[in-house]
Scaffold this motif. Structure first.
Motif, PDB file in Angstrom:
ATOM      1  N   GLU A   1      -3.349  -6.976  -0.985  1.00  0.00           N
ATOM      2  CA  GLU A   1      -3.789  -6.780  -2.367  1.00  0.00           C
ATOM      3  C   GLU A   1      -4.798  -5.646  -2.479  1.00  0.00           C
ATOM      4  OE1 GLU A   1      -5.240 -10.565  -3.538  1.00  0.00           O
ATOM      5  OE2 GLU A   1      -3.256 -11.485  -3.712  1.00  0.00           O
ATOM      6  N   ALA A   2      -5.695  -5.548  -1.491  1.00  0.00           N
ATOM      7  CA  ALA A   2      -6.680  -4.464  -1.501  1.00  0.00           C
ATOM      8  C   ALA A   2      -5.997  -3.107  -1.357  1.00  0.00           C
ATOM      9  CB  ALA A   2      -7.690  -4.674  -0.369  1.00  0.00           C
ATOM     10  N   ALA A   3      -4.958  -3.046  -0.505  1.00  0.00           N
ATOM     11  CA  ALA A   3      -4.214  -1.793  -0.339  1.00  0.00           C
ATOM     12  C   ALA A   3      -3.488  -1.418  -1.622  1.00  0.00           C
ATOM     13  CB  ALA A   3      -3.218  -1.932   0.813  1.00  0.00           C
ATOM     14  N   GLU A   4      -2.924  -2.426  -2.307  1.00  0.00           N
ATOM     15  CA  GLU A   4      -2.239  -2.148  -3.577  1.00  0.00           C
ATOM     16  C   GLU A   4      -3.220  -1.666  -4.640  1.00  0.00           C
ATOM     17  OE1 GLU A   4      -0.403  -5.871  -4.371  1.00  0.00           O
ATOM     18  OE2 GLU A   4       1.392  -5.446  -3.168  1.00  0.00           O
ATOM     19  N   ILE A   5      -4.409  -2.261  -4.687  1.00  0.00           N
ATOM     20  CA  ILE A   5      -5.433  -1.833  -5.654  1.00  0.00           C
ATOM     21  C   ILE A   5      -5.858  -0.398  -5.386  1.00  0.00           C
ATOM     22  CG2 ILE A   5      -7.815  -2.227  -6.409  1.00  0.00           C
ATOM     23  CD1 ILE A   5      -7.313  -5.219  -5.934  1.00  0.00           C
ATOM     24  N   ASP A   6      -5.913  -0.020  -4.093  1.00  0.00           N
ATOM     25  CA  ASP A   6      -6.291   1.354  -3.732  1.00  0.00           C
ATOM     26  C   ASP A   6      -5.184   2.352  -4.010  1.00  0.00           C
ATOM     27  OD1 ASP A   6      -8.791   0.566  -2.935  1.00  0.00           O
ATOM     28  OD2 ASP A   6      -8.247   0.319  -0.820  1.00  0.00           O
ATOM     29  N   GLY A   7      -4.035   1.869  -4.453  1.00  0.00           N
ATOM     30  CA  GLY A   7      -2.958   2.780  -4.838  1.00  0.00           C
ATOM     31  C   GLY A   7      -1.941   3.069  -3.755  1.00  0.00           C
TER      32      GLY A   7
ATOM     33  N   LYS B   1       4.480   0.960  -1.316  1.00  0.00           N
ATOM     34  CA  LYS B   1       5.056  -0.078  -0.456  1.00  0.00           C
ATOM     35  C   LYS B   1       5.312   0.454   0.957  1.00  0.00           C
ATOM     36  CE  LYS B   1       7.214  -2.918  -4.042  1.00  0.00           C
ATOM     37  NZ  LYS B   1       8.469  -3.518  -4.549  1.00  0.00           N
ATOM     38  N   MET B   2       5.761   1.707   1.039  1.00  0.00           N
ATOM     39  CA  MET B   2       6.013   2.296   2.359  1.00  0.00           C
ATOM     40  C   MET B   2       4.705   2.495   3.121  1.00  0.00           C
ATOM     41  SD  MET B   2       8.247   3.168   4.496  1.00  0.00           S
ATOM     42  CE  MET B   2       9.695   3.071   3.428  1.00  0.00           C
ATOM     43  N   GLN B   3       3.645   2.905   2.431  1.00  0.00           N
ATOM     44  CA  GLN B   3       2.340   3.067   3.078  1.00  0.00           C
ATOM     45  C   GLN B   3       1.777   1.728   3.535  1.00  0.00           C
ATOM     46  OE1 GLN B   3       0.401   5.141  -0.171  1.00  0.00           O
ATOM     47  NE2 GLN B   3       0.442   7.105   0.943  1.00  0.00           N
ATOM     48  N   ILE B   4       1.966   0.685   2.734  1.00  0.00           N
ATOM     49  CA  ILE B   4       1.509  -0.654   3.128  1.00  0.00           C
ATOM     50  C   ILE B   4       2.277  -1.127   4.363  1.00  0.00           C
ATOM     51  CG2 ILE B   4       1.449  -3.081   2.421  1.00  0.00           C
ATOM     52  CD1 ILE B   4       0.943  -2.120  -0.433  1.00  0.00           C
ATOM     53  N   LEU B   5       3.590  -0.873   4.360  1.00  0.00           N
ATOM     54  CA  LEU B   5       4.409  -1.270   5.503  1.00  0.00           C
ATOM     55  C   LEU B   5       3.961  -0.557   6.779  1.00  0.00           C
ATOM     56  CD1 LEU B   5       6.916  -2.670   6.752  1.00  0.00           C
ATOM     57  CD2 LEU B   5       8.267  -0.693   5.983  1.00  0.00           C
ATOM     58  N   LYS B   6       3.744   0.761   6.664  1.00  0.00           N
ATOM     59  CA  LYS B   6       3.416   1.573   7.837  1.00  0.00           C
ATOM     60  C   LYS B   6       1.985   1.358   8.312  1.00  0.00           C
ATOM     61  CE  LYS B   6       3.172   6.403   9.361  1.00  0.00           C
ATOM     62  NZ  LYS B   6       3.354   7.828   8.962  1.00  0.00           N
ATOM     63  N   SER B   7       1.033   1.283   7.387  1.00  0.00           N
ATOM     64  CA  SER B   7      -0.386   1.294   7.765  1.00  0.00           C
ATOM     65  C   SER B   7      -1.050  -0.082   7.764  1.00  0.00           C
ATOM     66  CB  SER B   7      -1.162   2.219   6.816  1.00  0.00           C
ATOM     67  OG  SER B   7      -0.641   3.524   6.842  1.00  0.00           O
ATOM     68  N   VAL B   8      -0.397  -1.082   7.173  1.00  0.00           N
ATOM     69  CA  VAL B   8      -1.000  -2.421   7.108  1.00  0.00           C
ATOM     70  C   VAL B   8      -0.157  -3.447   7.853  1.00  0.00           C
ATOM     71  CG1 VAL B   8      -1.786  -4.285   5.596  1.00  0.00           C
ATOM     72  CG2 VAL B   8      -2.108  -1.899   4.894  1.00  0.00           C
ATOM     73  N   ILE B   9       1.097  -3.579   7.439  1.00  0.00           N
ATOM     74  CA  ILE B   9       1.928  -4.651   7.995  1.00  0.00           C
ATOM     75  C   ILE B   9       2.264  -4.410   9.465  1.00  0.00           C
ATOM     76  CG2 ILE B   9       4.169  -5.800   7.811  1.00  0.00           C
ATOM     77  CD1 ILE B   9       4.058  -5.391   4.816  1.00  0.00           C
ATOM     78  N   VAL B  10       2.761  -3.220   9.785  1.00  0.00           N
ATOM     79  CA  VAL B  10       3.171  -2.949  11.172  1.00  0.00           C
ATOM     80  C   VAL B  10       2.019  -3.099  12.166  1.00  0.00           C
ATOM     81  CG1 VAL B  10       4.049  -1.174  12.746  1.00  0.00           C
ATOM     82  CG2 VAL B  10       5.137  -1.514  10.516  1.00  0.00           C
ATOM     83  N   PRO B  11       0.824  -2.528  11.910  1.00  0.00           N
ATOM     84  CA  PRO B  11      -0.274  -2.746  12.864  1.00  0.00           C
ATOM     85  C   PRO B  11      -0.672  -4.209  13.027  1.00  0.00           C
ATOM     86  CG  PRO B  11      -0.770  -0.892  11.419  1.00  0.00           C
ATOM     87  CD  PRO B  11       0.431  -1.566  10.850  1.00  0.00           C
ATOM     88  N   LEU B  12      -0.590  -4.984  11.936  1.00  0.00           N
ATOM     89  CA  LEU B  12      -1.028  -6.380  12.001  1.00  0.00           C
ATOM     90  C   LEU B  12       0.012  -7.308  12.620  1.00  0.00           C
ATOM     91  CD1 LEU B  12      -2.912  -6.782   8.589  1.00  0.00           C
ATOM     92  CD2 LEU B  12      -3.883  -6.538  10.885  1.00  0.00           C
ATOM     93  N   VAL B  13       1.258  -6.855  12.749  1.00  0.00           N
ATOM     94  CA  VAL B  13       2.273  -7.692  13.410  1.00  0.00           C
ATOM     95  C   VAL B  13       2.517  -7.239  14.851  1.00  0.00           C
ATOM     96  CG1 VAL B  13       3.424  -8.244  11.235  1.00  0.00           C
ATOM     97  CG2 VAL B  13       4.243  -6.301  12.584  1.00  0.00           C
TER      98      VAL B  13
END
Length: 293
Positions: free
Chosen positions: A189-195, A198-210
């Motif tokens: 949610e914080a990443a979405e608020i920062d603009g 979806k591809m940036q969230i996948l690459k920079s948030v989801i992939v590192p955390l999994v």
């Protein structure tokens, strides 16, 4: 004090003892026996066992081109298999964590191939490649279905890859789903608020955390790919002309078809060492990439 120690020792014997005994009987003792037989010329049947030292290993490394050919096939199969299996498993998990009405049904459908035994699955797909694709080729005229599946080195390789990925991707999907669901929602949610897109969230948030799940899935995929035997046996039997023979099938043929058990166990020991080194390096590398949420 002594009574407490003896009580603790008794508890360990009761709870850990049986599993330790079974582990020794099923794993440790057969491994040590295999290590011993790798230095002999035993044929697996007779009671005569002759010690030959490292002659088996010399023969494998210098006078056995079929083993090298099988190893190269297994390496190629492993590289392609782990990439496709993990990519498919991850993206299935990514889309099936979305609020879809049919996601539970789709999860079950994609996981089901993993429940079917490898030999049975291989014979089912052998029928599909030989009979099913031929009928589809006649009906549609598409060249894809008229390829010599299982009858050519190249198409045989990709045929085994197709079945392997179809069978194992669903299992990795379940692991990735669990990992994605454990990502804190407030981070996304914080990443979405920062603009972030979806591809940036996948690459920079989801992939590192999994990455912990990636470590596990890569380890499983590497071990499954290297040990692949049942699909190889049921689909191509290593043919044509041993062009699709895996190391596991080569070891099986050496030990049980050629009755050279000592030579077969020597190949198995070499195979074990190589796989252990590769998986250890993989775990160490991917562990260093993990981050905490």
């Amino acid at each position: 004090m002594k009574s407490k120690k003896s009580s603790g020792l008794l508890q360990q014997l009761v709870f850990v003892g049986p599993s330790t005994i079974f582990f020794a009987i099923i794993i440790v003792i057969p491994f040590l026996l295999g290590l011993y037989y790798s230095f002999t010329n035993w044929n697996g049947v007779s009671g005569q066992v002759t010690w030959v030292g490292i002659d088996n290993f010399k023969q494998i490394l210098t006078k056995d081109p079929d083993f090298g050919k099988a190893f190269w096939f297994t390496v190629r199969f492993t590289v392609v298999g782990i990439i496709l299996t993990n990519l498919l498993g991850f993206f299935l998990a990514y889309f099936l964590t979305k609020p879809l009405k049919t996601r539970n049904v789709l999860r079950t459908i994609f996981f089901m191939p993993n429940v079917i035994g490898g030999l049975l699955l291989g014979f089912i797909w052998q029928f599909i490649f030989v009979k099913g694709f031929s009928a589809l080729g006649e009906a549609t005229g598409w060249h894809f279905f008229n390829l010599p599946w299982l009858g050519d080195a190249t198409t045989g390789f990709w045929g085994i890859i197709m079945v392997f990925v179809w069978q194992t991707a669903g299992y990795l999907m379940v692991i990735y789903i669990s990992s994605i669901n454990n990502i804190p929602k407030d981070i996304i949610e914080a990443a979405e608020i920062d603009g972030a897109s979806k591809m940036q969230i996948l690459k920079s948030v989801i992939v590192p955390l999994v990455m912990p799940a990636v470590t596990v899935c890569l380890f499983l995929a590497i071990s499954w790919s290297f040990k692949m035997f049942d699909l190889n046996l049921s689909l191509t039997k290593g043919g044509p002309f041993r062009s699709t023979e895996s190391v596991a099938l080569n070891i099986y043929n050496e030990a049980f078809q050629n009755n050279r058990y000592g030579l077969g166990t020597a190949k198995a020991i070499i195979f074990f060492v190589v796989v252990a080194i590769i998986t250890s390096l993989q775990v160490k590398l991917t562990k260093s990439k993990e981050v905490e949420s």
